[in-house]
Design a protein around this motif. Structure first.
Motif, PDB file in Angstrom:
ATOM      1  N   LYS A   1       0.843  -1.211   0.000  1.00  0.00           N
ATOM      2  CA  LYS A   1       0.000   0.000   0.000  1.00  0.00           C
ATOM      3  C   LYS A   1       0.874   1.256   0.000  1.00  0.00           C
ATOM      4  O   LYS A   1       0.461   2.299  -0.502  1.00  0.00           O
TER       5      LYS A   1
ATOM      6  N   ILE B   1       1.983   1.731  -3.744  1.00  0.00           N
ATOM      7  CA  ILE B   1       0.952   2.267  -4.651  1.00  0.00           C
ATOM      8  C   ILE B   1       0.449   3.640  -4.190  1.00  0.00           C
ATOM      9  O   ILE B   1      -0.332   4.300  -4.875  1.00  0.00           O
TER      10      ILE B   1
ATOM     11  N   ARG C   1       0.206   5.337 -11.560  1.00  0.00           N
ATOM     12  CA  ARG C   1      -0.623   4.202 -11.145  1.00  0.00           C
ATOM     13  C   ARG C   1      -1.170   3.411 -12.337  1.00  0.00           C
ATOM     14  O   ARG C   1      -1.510   2.237 -12.209  1.00  0.00           O
TER      15      ARG C   1
ATOM     16  N   PHE D   1      -2.954  -3.606  -9.351  1.00  0.00           N
ATOM     17  CA  PHE D   1      -3.033  -4.009  -7.940  1.00  0.00           C
ATOM     18  C   PHE D   1      -4.182  -5.001  -7.798  1.00  0.00           C
ATOM     19  O   PHE D   1      -5.327  -4.659  -8.054  1.00  0.00           O
TER      20      PHE D   1
ATOM     21  N   PHE E   1      -6.340  -6.859  -5.276  1.00  0.00           N
ATOM     22  CA  PHE E   1      -6.665  -6.810  -3.843  1.00  0.00           C
ATOM     23  C   PHE E   1      -7.006  -8.193  -3.300  1.00  0.00           C
ATOM     24  O   PHE E   1      -7.559  -9.033  -4.011  1.00  0.00           O
TER      25      PHE E   1
ATOM     26  N   ARG F   1      -9.273  -7.244 -14.624  1.00  0.00           N
ATOM     27  CA  ARG F   1      -9.367  -5.778 -14.489  1.00  0.00           C
ATOM     28  C   ARG F   1      -7.986  -5.180 -14.222  1.00  0.00           C
ATOM     29  O   ARG F   1      -7.663  -4.099 -14.717  1.00  0.00           O
TER      30      ARG F   1
ATOM     31  N   ASP G   1      -1.892  -8.841  -3.641  1.00  0.00           N
ATOM     32  CA  ASP G   1      -2.060  -8.916  -2.193  1.00  0.00           C
ATOM     33  C   ASP G   1      -2.819 -10.205  -1.861  1.00  0.00           C
ATOM     34  O   ASP G   1      -4.026 -10.286  -2.070  1.00  0.00           O
TER      35      ASP G   1
ATOM     36  N   GLU H   1     -12.698  -2.546   0.130  1.00  0.00           N
ATOM     37  CA  GLU H   1     -11.542  -1.971  -0.581  1.00  0.00           C
ATOM     38  C   GLU H   1     -11.882  -1.444  -1.976  1.00  0.00           C
ATOM     39  O   GLU H   1     -10.985  -1.208  -2.786  1.00  0.00           O
TER      40      GLU H   1
ATOM     41  N   GLU I   1      -8.920   4.333  -6.227  1.00  0.00           N
ATOM     42  CA  GLU I   1      -7.759   5.224  -6.093  1.00  0.00           C
ATOM     43  C   GLU I   1      -6.545   4.659  -6.836  1.00  0.00           C
ATOM     44  O   GLU I   1      -5.852   5.401  -7.527  1.00  0.00           O
ATOM     45  N   VAL I   2      -6.314   3.347  -6.703  1.00  0.00           N
ATOM     46  CA  VAL I   2      -5.126   2.791  -7.375  1.00  0.00           C
ATOM     47  C   VAL I   2      -5.318   2.723  -8.885  1.00  0.00           C
ATOM     48  O   VAL I   2      -4.344   2.607  -9.619  1.00  0.00           O
ATOM     49  N   SER I   3      -6.573   2.817  -9.335  1.00  0.00           N
ATOM     50  CA  SER I   3      -6.755   2.863 -10.788  1.00  0.00           C
ATOM     51  C   SER I   3      -6.646   4.301 -11.301  1.00  0.00           C
ATOM     52  O   SER I   3      -6.942   4.583 -12.453  1.00  0.00           O
ATOM     53  N   GLY I   4      -6.201   5.207 -10.424  1.00  0.00           N
ATOM     54  CA  GLY I   4      -5.931   6.579 -10.846  1.00  0.00           C
ATOM     55  C   GLY I   4      -7.159   7.472 -10.853  1.00  0.00           C
ATOM     56  O   GLY I   4      -7.157   8.545 -11.463  1.00  0.00           O
TER      57      GLY I   4
END
Lengths: 245, 256
Positions: free
Chosen positions: A51, A54, A83, A88, A90, A157, A169, B121, B127-130
């Motif tokens: 975390k 990122i 990013r 990422f 999850f 995705r 993760d 989450e 957020e992490v996808s911008g």
């Protein structure tokens, strides 16, 4: 090796929550094209680590360089731009449960590639779903999918923007052994296809053995040991041994 | 000096809501503007609340008329029934009841939706996808509640006045045009404008509190339930506090 050849370089990373210091001078280097596993006990700071990479958490001290850019020096727009190059996955999959599978995959595309046509969007969505073998689920809602399918959709995705780095993760937590193996094999196949670099946070030794080129053992906030799976497995260090029993 | 725990918690929460509101005003004017998400929220928050607001408004107008009639007969001013009902609905009952219904339906829905997104989450994933989740989720919802509630109040008032018209005609006969002539002849600028303006503040407060509670949700599904619940309770309380302040302000400005 110079910094520019590393996909991710972490130097002397500190992160704490009140009196609980989780990372205490952690160092890591992820080479381009490499799959690096970070192994540690629950609560050892593995998720906190990715975390911080990122930008979901800010480190207290230390330097994180991703694809040659120090993330501390980036403003919000620059961070958002970076990013796009980092996927990422999850632990909870984090699929948008009010959207269909198609909308879940379209969301990052439409946010970043605003000029993309509907046909191109559809082609990319279908390509991503075919990569994970779930093209037939395109119009389903996440709630209609099994745990393993949701994990695959989340992976699709993650990959749709063609990231250079993927952060996993706990990719196999909560899955049965057969599905875990399928997900591990899928991660390998996609890594080869798109030539990504990955950090895999896990305590699933089977997943790590199947996917990781190298692994780091996170103990007491530092990179306690580092090396290939078989090398660490052969260790007689009493701190390392329990992880392989 | 050590503050009692409850006072400390209250002040911390008030500070956090103030910071959250400050962030809203910083983000709302900065591009990128999320028009599509805003329009979608207006549809979900405004259009989809109309049946409930309309039904409660209709019943409210009808019941208010039936309750007022006996008292007015006692005082020999039954003919003033349309005027009294009109003023009561437009000035106070319409905006406040609509806002309370809105806080129950929309405040809880926003608190639960964002709370659920937080604990699973989904907000982090955004957020992490911008994507700036504050702008995409919070700004659009708060703007939608701020602009949709006044429209719902106007529509609710209109439906409520029609309910009152039917109520007036239960035990007497008053023509449609006479009823509305009596209602509107007794309404002034000072009755309509403050009520309309305060409903923007009601909508803003309900939206910002719902978003704050959802965005700061924690502790799994239990936390989501608590977020939804406290969004309604605090949102409803804020409606009354804003109403009290609005009465004072309109009094000072001589609009009463």
């Amino acid at each position: 090796m110079s910094n520019t050849e590393a996909a991710i370089l972490i130097e002397n990373l500190y992160k704490g929550f009140g009196s609980n210091q989780v990372l205490k001078g952690f160092n890591l280097r992820l080479n381009k094209g490499e799959n690096l596993a970070v192994l540690g006990k629950s609560g050892s700071g593995k998720s906190v680590l990715i975390k911080c990479i990122i930008g979901l958490m800010q480190p207290d001290e230390g330097e994180i360089t991703v694809l040659g850019e120090s993330i501390r020096s980036l403003n919000q727009d620059e961070m958002d731009h970076l990013r796009v190059k980092i996927g990422f996955l999850f632990q909870s999959n984090a699929l948008y449960d009010s959207m269909t599978v198609r909308e879940n995959l379209e969301f990052p595309l439409r946010r970043h590639w605003m000029e993309i046509s509907d046909k191109e969007t559809n082609d990319l969505v279908m390509e991503s779903l075919e990569n994970v073998g779930l093209a037939h689920t395109v119009d389903l809602m996440p709630v209609e999918l099994s745990g393993g399918m949701r994990k695959r959709i989340a992976l699709a995705r993650t990959l749709i923007l063609k990231p250079e780095i993927i952060l996993y993760d706990e990719p196999t937590t909560g899955l049965d052994p057969i599905t875990s193996k399928e997900i591990s094999d899928l991660m390998n196949a996609l890594q080869k296809k798109y030539n990504t670099s990955s950090i895999i946070i896990s305590h699933d030794m089977n997943c790590i053995q199947r996917t990781a080129d190298r692994m780091i053992l996170l103990v007491d906030g530092i990179a306690y040991a580092e090396g290939e799976f078989d090398t660490l497995k052969a260790s007689t260090d009493p701190v390392i041994l329990p992880y392989f029993e | 000096m050590t503050l009692p725990p409850n006072t400390k918690r209250f002040l911390e929460e008030a500070g956090a809501i103030s910071q959250f509101t400050g962030r809203f005003f910083r983000e709302v004017f900065r591009p990128r503007y999320e028009w599509a998400a805003f329009i979608h929220q207006c549809y979900m928050i405004g259009y989809k609340s109309l049946p409930l607001v309309g039904l409660t408004g209709f019943i409210m107008g009808l019941v208010l008329t039936m309750q007022l009639r006996p008292s007015l007969i006692d005082y020999g001013v039954e003919s003033e029934l349309p005027a009294m009902v009109g003023i009561a609905i437009v000035r106070e009952i319409g905006p406040v009841i609509t806002a309370l219904i809105f806080a129950g339906k929309i405040g809880s829905s926003i608190g639960a939706e964002l709370g659920s997104m937080k604990v699973t989450e989904q907000i982090d994933a955004m957020e992490v996808s911008g994507t700036n989740p504050f702008k995409y989720l919070v700004v659009t919802r708060v703007l939608a509640t701020t602009f949709m509630l006044p429209i719902l109040v106007l529509l609710g008032d209109a439906i409520s006045l029609y309910g009152a018209y039917l109520g007036v005609n239960i035990k007497a006969t008053t023509s449609f045009s006479l009823y509305y002539t009596q209602v509107f002849n007794n309404l002034s600028f000072g009755d309509v404008l403050p009520a309309f303006i305060k409903s923007f503040f009601f909508g803003f407060a309900i939206g910002i509190i719902g978003c704050f509670k959802g965005f700061n949700s924690s502790k799994g599904t239990e936390g989501v339930g608590r977020s939804a619940n406290s969004a309604v309770v605090l949102g409803s309380l804020m409606v009354f506090i804003i109403d009290l302040l609005a009465v004072q302000v309109t009094d000072i400005l001589g609009l009463n």
